[in-house]
Design a protein around this motif. Structure first.
Motif, PDB file in Angstrom:
ATOM      1  N   PRO A 139       0.839  -1.203   0.000  1.00 42.55           N
ATOM      2  CA  PRO A 139       0.000   0.000   0.000  1.00 42.55           C
ATOM      3  C   PRO A 139       0.874   1.253   0.000  1.00 42.55           C
ATOM      4  N   THR A 140       0.282   2.358  -0.454  1.00 41.02           N
ATOM      5  CA  THR A 140       1.034   3.604  -0.539  1.00 41.02           C
ATOM      6  C   THR A 140       1.566   4.013   0.832  1.00 41.02           C
ATOM      7  N   SER A 141       2.841   4.281   0.871  1.00 39.58           N
ATOM      8  CA  SER A 141       3.433   4.748   2.118  1.00 39.58           C
ATOM      9  C   SER A 141       4.463   5.805   1.771  1.00 39.58           C
ATOM     10  N   ALA A 142       4.920   6.517   2.753  1.00 37.37           N
ATOM     11  CA  ALA A 142       5.916   7.565   2.524  1.00 37.37           C
ATOM     12  C   ALA A 142       7.168   6.973   1.899  1.00 37.37           C
ATOM     13  N   GLU A 143       7.564   5.798   2.365  1.00 31.87           N
ATOM     14  CA  GLU A 143       8.762   5.150   1.863  1.00 31.87           C
ATOM     15  C   GLU A 143       8.590   4.765   0.393  1.00 31.87           C
ATOM     16  N   LYS A 144       7.405   4.204   0.070  1.00 30.51           N
ATOM     17  CA  LYS A 144       7.142   3.794  -1.311  1.00 30.51           C
ATOM     18  C   LYS A 144       7.198   5.017  -2.229  1.00 30.51           C
ATOM     19  N   ILE A 145       6.556   6.094  -1.793  1.00 30.44           N
ATOM     20  CA  ILE A 145       6.539   7.315  -2.601  1.00 30.44           C
ATOM     21  C   ILE A 145       7.966   7.837  -2.786  1.00 30.44           C
ATOM     22  N   ARG A 146       8.751   7.791  -1.715  1.00 28.62           N
ATOM     23  CA  ARG A 146      10.126   8.265  -1.791  1.00 28.62           C
ATOM     24  C   ARG A 146      10.914   7.465  -2.840  1.00 28.62           C
ATOM     25  N   ILE A 147      10.785   6.138  -2.772  1.00 35.18           N
ATOM     26  CA  ILE A 147      11.526   5.283  -3.710  1.00 35.18           C
ATOM     27  C   ILE A 147      11.072   5.539  -5.148  1.00 35.18           C
ATOM     28  N   LYS A 148       9.746   5.632  -5.347  1.00 40.63           N
ATOM     29  CA  LYS A 148       9.220   5.834  -6.705  1.00 40.63           C
ATOM     30  C   LYS A 148       9.656   7.196  -7.257  1.00 40.63           C
ATOM     31  N   ILE A 149       9.599   8.222  -6.417  1.00 38.16           N
ATOM     32  CA  ILE A 149      10.015   9.558  -6.877  1.00 38.16           C
ATOM     33  C   ILE A 149      11.497   9.529  -7.254  1.00 38.16           C
ATOM     34  N   LEU A 150      12.284   8.862  -6.420  1.00 36.84           N
ATOM     35  CA  LEU A 150      13.718   8.773  -6.706  1.00 36.84           C
ATOM     36  C   LEU A 150      13.945   8.081  -8.054  1.00 36.84           C
ATOM     37  N   LYS A 151      13.257   6.951  -8.256  1.00 39.45           N
ATOM     38  CA  LYS A 151      13.450   6.196  -9.502  1.00 39.45           C
ATOM     39  C   LYS A 151      13.089   7.056 -10.712  1.00 39.45           C
ATOM     40  N   HIS A 152      11.917   7.698 -10.648  1.00 42.37           N
ATOM     41  CA  HIS A 152      11.484   8.472 -11.814  1.00 42.37           C
ATOM     42  C   HIS A 152      12.364   9.699 -12.027  1.00 42.37           C
ATOM     43  N   THR A 153      12.874  10.273 -10.963  1.00 41.05           N
ATOM     44  CA  THR A 153      13.790  11.406 -11.122  1.00 41.05           C
ATOM     45  C   THR A 153      15.049  10.954 -11.865  1.00 41.05           C
ATOM     46  N   VAL A 154      15.588   9.823 -11.437  1.00 38.00           N
ATOM     47  CA  VAL A 154      16.790   9.312 -12.104  1.00 38.00           C
ATOM     48  C   VAL A 154      16.477   8.975 -13.567  1.00 38.00           C
ATOM     49  N   TRP A 155      15.360   8.290 -13.788  1.00 38.39           N
ATOM     50  CA  TRP A 155      14.962   7.942 -15.159  1.00 38.39           C
ATOM     51  C   TRP A 155      14.817   9.187 -16.023  1.00 38.39           C
ATOM     52  N   ILE A 156      14.104  10.193 -15.482  1.00 36.88           N
ATOM     53  CA  ILE A 156      13.831  11.397 -16.285  1.00 36.88           C
ATOM     54  C   ILE A 156      15.137  12.138 -16.573  1.00 36.88           C
ATOM     55  N   THR A 157      16.023  12.204 -15.587  1.00 35.48           N
ATOM     56  CA  THR A 157      17.308  12.861 -15.812  1.00 35.48           C
ATOM     57  C   THR A 157      18.070  12.167 -16.938  1.00 35.48           C
ATOM     58  N   PHE A 158      18.100  10.832 -16.871  1.00 35.44           N
ATOM     59  CA  PHE A 158      18.792  10.067 -17.909  1.00 35.44           C
ATOM     60  C   PHE A 158      18.118  10.276 -19.270  1.00 35.44           C
ATOM     61  N   SER A 159      16.781  10.323 -19.265  1.00 30.08           N
ATOM     62  CA  SER A 159      16.038  10.550 -20.511  1.00 30.08           C
ATOM     63  C   SER A 159      16.379  11.906 -21.108  1.00 30.08           C
ATOM     64  N   LEU A 160      16.430  12.919 -20.235  1.00 25.53           N
ATOM     65  CA  LEU A 160      16.723  14.268 -20.735  1.00 25.53           C
ATOM     66  C   LEU A 160      18.125  14.321 -21.338  1.00 25.53           C
ATOM     67  N   TRP A 161      19.050  13.641 -20.700  1.00 18.38           N
ATOM     68  CA  TRP A 161      20.418  13.586 -21.237  1.00 18.38           C
ATOM     69  C   TRP A 161      20.399  12.886 -22.597  1.00 18.38           C
ATOM     70  N   THR A 162      19.598  11.825 -22.701  1.00 15.31           N
ATOM     71  CA  THR A 162      19.470  11.105 -23.969  1.00 15.31           C
ATOM     72  C   THR A 162      18.886  12.015 -25.047  1.00 15.31           C
TER      73      THR A 162
END
Lengths: 463, 91
Positions: A139-162
């Motif tokens: 279920p949604t928790s602060a930790e889950k949100i933190r991990i998901k935000i981190l993942k998408h931030t890294v993904w988006i940064t890499f995408s922008l570089w691409t």
């Protein structure tokens, strides 16, 4: 029967897509794949920074309408070379498919390369397969949100570089970086960076194997290049079946079992979510993750490796194998011939073009000396890397005179020079109303730079 | 007879089957078109339009994409309407 079942299962899967969590895998083919992926990513991200003779080595300069490929500069007139290059790329794909199967899909396709890169980031942030599955179910928790935000931030940064790198193939990347840091990117540059970033993010982060299964044209027709000697990833059912779990060190043959312990690891590592034990399937991208996974299990069980392995249909059936067979020879011959033609043409290519446009307003006029005169507009394209001086001649009629204000025409490297010239001829030498003439352009400083262009000379004709 | 009845195509697959082939066609068409014509020569002399080449190529690409999209959508539309008709027949 089996095919029908697989089909209905397929569409059900597609209708409500189930997310695939490929399990981490290690082994000799995985090392090979990672090496290939890192090499290709390196090539993609570093190529725009390569310099050649004072400019970017590979630059598709759209505003100037020139494609630079190291020492070669292609103009729109050279479109045929790019088309030929694409045809060659296609034929090589056919050739390697006939020989090595879907080696392109497993090791070199951008879809695979970026999916693996995004999976790696996902693994580093969310953890192993089981941890990822647990996280998604939780279920949604602060930790889950933190991990998901981190993942998408890294993904988006890499995408922008691409995306930035992609646009760097069309706009010199140092200028692009300068514009980026001074926040003065043009609207279309910004748009294409975001467009390509979004495509990368979507394809490598979310679509993944669905691109291969539902969008890739090659996946659908690659089987046409296959024959019984093509390299495939295959499970050995005679050895493996009947599958079943057993205790380590027990005599499985006495229990009536095959070598497959039914641990399902081969299914868990599969990036397209198939079971290789069901036989060759079009979803299989021949990434060989299941080979490494199974070999590891076989080692643990102290069984010989190779229950799943690279093989060919003929080898699996114990029939003789042929590497050089008509299909491979035909692809190789066509490939070599086309390569030869392309190279010959590129070597003989004269980086000079002459366009002749006859003045359309007046057909001809008579000079004070009683000669017939035609006016032409000439366009000289110096497609070379160096400036040149050219000498112009015209012939086709006896006593034809070329009137121009320049003895030698100087044209800068990679530019078009436009000039107006006049041709004068005596009426007695004109056999017809319209006579063919030819303009001949010769570089004064390079013998091989020469070109001839046909035109027409119009006069009153014989009366 | 079951092979004759096309299955209902999921919405996402419908979207992809329209957007994706037209995208590829648009890239090819843009490449061919702009190697034959310089966007600078396409602007009529009496018009004072000042757009950058990249903008011209981009707009050209989207025009081709829209045209190809209409064609792809037409194909999908006729396939689907046919398929619904068939489904009704067999219900």
């Amino acid at each position: 029967m089996r095919a029908q079942q697989a089909d209905s299962g397929d569409s059900a899967l597609y209708a409500s897509h189930q997310k695939i969590y490929p399990r981490e895998v290690s082994g000799r083919f995985t090392r090979l794949r990672v090496t290939a992926i890192l090499t290709l990513l390196g090539i993609y991200y570093l190529t725009p920074f390569l310099q050649w003779g004072g400019r970017q080595a590979i630059l598709f300069d759209l505003p100037a309408r020139k494609f630079h490929l190291f020492g070669l500069t292609l103009w729109p007139q050279d479109f045929i070379y790019l088309a030929a290059l694409l045809i060659l790329a296609g034929l090589s794909l056919f050739f390697f498919t006939a020989l090595l199967g879907r080696v392109w899909c497993g090791y070199a396709c951008p879809q695979t390369v970026w999916t693996e890169a995004y999976l790696w980031m996902e693994r580093k942030i969310e953890g192993k397969r089981s941890a990822r599955m647990k996280l998604d179910k939780a279920p949604t928790s602060a930790e889950k949100i933190r991990i998901k935000i981190l993942k998408h931030t890294v993904w988006i940064t890499f995408s922008l570089w691409t995306g930035f790198t992609f646009v760097g193939y069309f706009t010199p990347i140092d200028q692009l970086a300068g514009k980026l840091f001074s926040a003065s990117l043009g609207p279309w540059e910004t748009f294409w960076i975001l467009f390509y970033s979004f495509a990368t993010y979507g394809n490598a982060g979310f679509m993944r194997e669905q691109v291969c299964k539902y969008m890739c044209p090659y996946a659908r027709f690659q089987s046409a290049m296959f024959d019984s000697d093509t390299l495939i990833v295959a499970y050995h059912p005679e050895r493996g079946e009947p599958r079943g779990s057993r205790r380590r060190g027990t005599d499985f043959e006495a229990q009536g079992l095959g070598a497959c312990i039914d641990c399902n690891v081969c299914v868990q590592v599969c990036p397209t979510g198939i079971d290789i034990r069901d036989g060759l399937q079009y979803e299989c991208i021949a990434c060989s993750a299941c080979i490494d996974a199974c070999d590891e299990i076989m080692d643990k069980m102290s069984y010989p490796r190779g229950l799943i392995k690279y093989t060919t249909e003929n080898a699996a059936e114990g029939k003789p194998q042929h590497i050089l067979r008509p299909r491979v020879m035909v692809y190789a011959t066509i490939l070599l011939v086309l390569c030869g033609i392309l190279v010959t043409h590129l070597v003989q290519r004269i980086p000079l073009e002459l366009d002749v446009i006859r003045d359309r307003n007046t057909l001809y006029r008579e000079t004070r000396d009683g000669l017939i005169e035609n006016v032409y507009t000439l366009k000289l394209l110096n497609m070379d890397e160096k400036p040149h001086r050219y000498i112009l001649h015209a012939e086709g009629i006896d006593g034809l005179k070329l009137v121009t204000d320049q003895e030698e025409i100087f044209v800068e490297a990679g530019t078009v020079y436009q000039m107006v010239v006049r041709l004068q001829a005596d009426e007695f030498n004109l056999e017809q109303r319209s006579v063919p003439v030819s303009f001949h352009l010769q570089a004064a400083d390079a013998n091989h730079l020469t070109i001839t262009e046909e035109a027409r000379f119009v006069g009153p004709g014989k009366t | 007879m079951s092979a004759v009845i096309p299955q209902k195509i999921p919405r996402i697959q419908q979207a992809i089957s329209v957007l994706w082939p037209s995208f590829i066609v648009a890239i090819i068409a843009t490449g061919i078109f702009f190697s034959a014509f310089n966007p600078r020569d396409l602007v009529p002399y009496n018009l004072d339009v000042d757009i950058s080449p990249v903008a011209a190529y981009s707009i050209g690409f989207f025009i081709f994409w829209i045209i190809a999209l209409v064609s792809s959508y037409g194909t999908l539309y006729f396939t689907i309407s046919n398929c619904r008709y068939l489904n009704k027949q067999y219900k």
